[in-house]
Design an enzyme around this catalytic site. Structure first.
Site, PDB file in Angstrom:
ATOM      1  N   CYS A   8     -83.196  10.085  -5.748  1.00  0.00           N
ATOM      2  CA  CYS A   8     -84.321   9.220  -6.098  1.00  0.00           C
ATOM      3  C   CYS A   8     -84.183   7.958  -5.250  1.00  0.00           C
ATOM      4  O   CYS A   8     -83.281   7.863  -4.423  1.00  0.00           O
ATOM      5  CB  CYS A   8     -84.357   8.908  -7.594  1.00  0.00           C
ATOM      6  SG  CYS A   8     -83.065   7.797  -8.186  1.00  0.00           S
ATOM      7  N   GLY A   9     -85.041   7.011  -5.465  1.00  0.00           N
ATOM      8  CA  GLY A   9     -85.027   5.804  -4.646  1.00  0.00           C
ATOM      9  C   GLY A   9     -83.702   5.068  -4.647  1.00  0.00           C
ATOM     10  O   GLY A   9     -83.160   4.727  -3.598  1.00  0.00           O
TER      11      GLY A   9
END
Length: 94
Positions: A8-9
């Site tokens: 994810c980010g």
């Protein structure tokens, strides 16, 4: 033993949610104890991917990964879950 990379980010919040949902799904489908998951930032996918069987990213993944990358956005939106789960099962069978 399948090695799954969850990205994810930031490698923390969203990937933790994805990790739990995927673990629950895999365990319910008879894969308990047959996989290991690691979380990372999306920017780490390319560097880490050669050590994994496949990756699931909740955001747009960079090009150049050495393993298949599945779009994990359905884990957050709920839309397209069946397709993602089928793709995960296909990767587990390889």
């Amino acid at each position: 033993m399948k090695r799954i990379l969850i990205a994810c980010g930031s490698g923390v919040c969203t990937s933790t949610v994805a990790n739990q949902k995927i673990s629950d799904f895999l365990n319910e489908n008879g894969y308990e104890g047959q996989y290991k998951m690691e979380q990372c930032k999306v920017t780490e996918i390319v560097a880490k991917s050669e050590n994994f069987d496949f990756c699931i990213s909740t955001t747009a993944a960079p090009a150049g990964a050495k393993c298949p990358v599945l779009a994990g956005l359905p884990l957050l939106t709920g839309m397209g879950m069946e397709k993602l789960y089928q793709d995960i099962l296909e990767q587990m069978k390889k």
